[in-house]
Motif scaffolding. Structure first.
Motif, mmCIF file in Angstrom:
data_model
loop_
_atom_site.group_PDB
_atom_site.id
_atom_site.type_symbol
_atom_site.label_atom_id
_atom_site.label_comp_id
_atom_site.label_asym_id
_atom_site.label_seq_id
_atom_site.Cartn_x
_atom_site.Cartn_y
_atom_site.Cartn_z
ATOM 1 N N ILE A 79 -37.855 -29.811 -26.581
ATOM 2 C CA ILE A 79 -38.652 -28.589 -26.761
ATOM 3 C C ILE A 79 -39.483 -28.698 -28.030
ATOM 4 C CG2 ILE A 79 -38.515 -26.112 -27.263
ATOM 5 C CD1 ILE A 79 -36.046 -26.049 -25.383
ATOM 6 N N ARG A 80 -38.876 -29.175 -29.118
ATOM 7 C CA ARG A 80 -39.608 -29.345 -30.373
ATOM 8 C C ARG A 80 -40.764 -30.324 -30.209
ATOM 9 N NH1 ARG A 80 -34.527 -29.832 -33.449
ATOM 10 N NH2 ARG A 80 -34.056 -27.741 -34.160
ATOM 11 N N GLU A 81 -40.492 -31.433 -29.548
ATOM 12 C CA GLU A 81 -41.509 -32.470 -29.355
ATOM 13 C C GLU A 81 -42.669 -31.949 -28.502
ATOM 14 O OE1 GLU A 81 -43.007 -35.866 -30.535
ATOM 15 O OE2 GLU A 81 -40.995 -35.256 -31.078
ATOM 16 N N ARG A 109 -24.414 -36.877 -8.261
ATOM 17 C CA ARG A 109 -25.281 -35.960 -7.508
ATOM 18 C C ARG A 109 -26.229 -35.162 -8.393
ATOM 19 N NH1 ARG A 109 -21.770 -32.631 -3.504
ATOM 20 N NH2 ARG A 109 -23.834 -32.033 -2.824
ATOM 21 N N ARG A 110 -25.797 -34.801 -9.582
ATOM 22 C CA ARG A 110 -26.617 -33.936 -10.434
ATOM 23 C C ARG A 110 -26.865 -34.576 -11.786
ATOM 24 N NH1 ARG A 110 -24.292 -27.975 -10.861
ATOM 25 N NH2 ARG A 110 -22.751 -29.116 -12.050
ATOM 26 N N TRP A 111 -28.004 -34.207 -12.373
ATOM 27 C CA TRP A 111 -28.320 -34.612 -13.731
ATOM 28 C C TRP A 111 -27.708 -33.624 -14.703
ATOM 29 C CZ3 TRP A 111 -30.401 -39.126 -14.889
ATOM 30 C CH2 TRP A 111 -31.224 -39.777 -13.969
ATOM 31 N N LEU A 112 -27.230 -34.127 -15.834
ATOM 32 C CA LEU A 112 -26.749 -33.272 -16.914
ATOM 33 C C LEU A 112 -27.513 -33.641 -18.184
ATOM 34 C CD1 LEU A 112 -22.892 -33.332 -16.299
ATOM 35 C CD2 LEU A 112 -24.512 -31.502 -15.742
ATOM 36 N N ILE A 113 -27.989 -32.611 -18.877
ATOM 37 C CA ILE A 113 -28.800 -32.795 -20.075
ATOM 38 C C ILE A 113 -28.043 -32.219 -21.261
ATOM 39 C CG2 ILE A 113 -30.997 -32.241 -21.182
ATOM 40 C CD1 ILE A 113 -31.053 -31.720 -17.596
ATOM 41 N N GLY A 114 -27.962 -32.971 -22.343
ATOM 42 C CA GLY A 114 -27.314 -32.485 -23.556
ATOM 43 C C GLY A 114 -28.154 -31.382 -24.206
ATOM 44 N N ALA A 115 -27.492 -30.353 -24.736
ATOM 45 C CA ALA A 115 -28.204 -29.223 -25.349
ATOM 46 C C ALA A 115 -29.058 -29.693 -26.529
ATOM 47 C CB ALA A 115 -27.212 -28.158 -25.798
ATOM 48 N N LYS A 116 -28.526 -30.628 -27.330
ATOM 49 C CA LYS A 116 -29.283 -31.135 -28.473
ATOM 50 C C LYS A 116 -30.517 -31.898 -28.006
ATOM 51 C CE LYS A 116 -28.892 -34.018 -32.603
ATOM 52 N NZ LYS A 116 -30.246 -34.503 -32.442
ATOM 53 N N GLU A 117 -30.369 -32.712 -26.989
ATOM 54 C CA GLU A 117 -31.504 -33.466 -26.462
ATOM 55 C C GLU A 117 -32.578 -32.529 -25.921
ATOM 56 O OE1 GLU A 117 -28.356 -34.259 -25.901
ATOM 57 O OE2 GLU A 117 -28.182 -36.303 -26.646
ATOM 58 N N LEU A 118 -32.145 -31.451 -25.286
ATOM 59 C CA LEU A 118 -33.095 -30.472 -24.759
ATOM 60 C C LEU A 118 -33.841 -29.785 -25.905
ATOM 61 C CD1 LEU A 118 -34.259 -29.079 -22.269
ATOM 62 C CD2 LEU A 118 -32.510 -27.335 -22.548
ATOM 63 N N THR A 119 -33.133 -29.436 -26.963
ATOM 64 C CA THR A 119 -33.757 -28.813 -28.132
ATOM 65 C C THR A 119 -34.783 -29.760 -28.752
ATOM 66 O OG1 THR A 119 -31.732 -27.573 -28.567
ATOM 67 C CG2 THR A 119 -33.311 -27.721 -30.361
ATOM 68 N N ASP A 120 -34.427 -31.038 -28.861
ATOM 69 C CA ASP A 120 -35.363 -32.032 -29.399
ATOM 70 C C ASP A 120 -36.605 -32.147 -28.513
ATOM 71 O OD1 ASP A 120 -33.550 -32.492 -31.416
ATOM 72 O OD2 ASP A 120 -32.756 -34.355 -30.526
ATOM 73 N N ALA A 165 -46.546 -31.479 -29.732
ATOM 74 C CA ALA A 165 -47.638 -32.102 -28.994
ATOM 75 C C ALA A 165 -48.665 -31.049 -28.557
ATOM 76 C CB ALA A 165 -47.097 -32.847 -27.775
ATOM 77 N N ALA A 166 -48.186 -29.880 -28.151
ATOM 78 C CA ALA A 166 -49.089 -28.808 -27.728
ATOM 79 C C ALA A 166 -49.942 -28.331 -28.904
ATOM 80 C CB ALA A 166 -48.301 -27.641 -27.142
#
Length: 99
Positions: free
Chosen positions: A53-55, A40-51, A59-60
């Motif tokens: 954000i960096r990416e 039912r729900r998506w789960l995102i790894g904290a490390k993947e989220l940090t990566d 890009a910005a």
């Protein structure tokens, strides 16, 4: 040790985008995530989220550099051309001795 997982809402808060934006990133393959066992729900790894954000930040910055370079080139192209002061026209030479 279990890795820390975040919900779509938590990831949206950290990325400062909407929940739909997070789901869009997941479906586009830009943010790795997995479904909960019930599906039912998506789960995102904290490390993947940090990566992610960096990416996104990198890009910005690149987009900003390109925008600034384009503005600078445009300003240089449209800058008024300064003319050098012209020399006064030379007076014709007077012939001496004849009146």
């Amino acid at each position: 040790m279990a890795k820390k997982m975040l919900t779509v809402q938590q990831a949206a808060e950290r990325l400062e985008i909407s929940d739909r934006g997070v789901v869009h990133l997941i479906k586009a393959g830009k943010l790795p995530a997995e479904r909960e066992p019930d599906g039912r729900r998506w789960l995102i790894g904290a490390k993947e989220l940090t990566d992610c954000i960096r990416e996104r930040s990198k890009a910005a910055k690149e987009r900003e550099k390109k925008r600034m370079a384009a503005e600078k080139a445009k300003a240089k192209k449209n800058a008024p051309v300064r003319k050098l002061p012209s020399k006064p026209a030379a007076k014709p030479a007077r012939k001496r001795g004849l009146k």
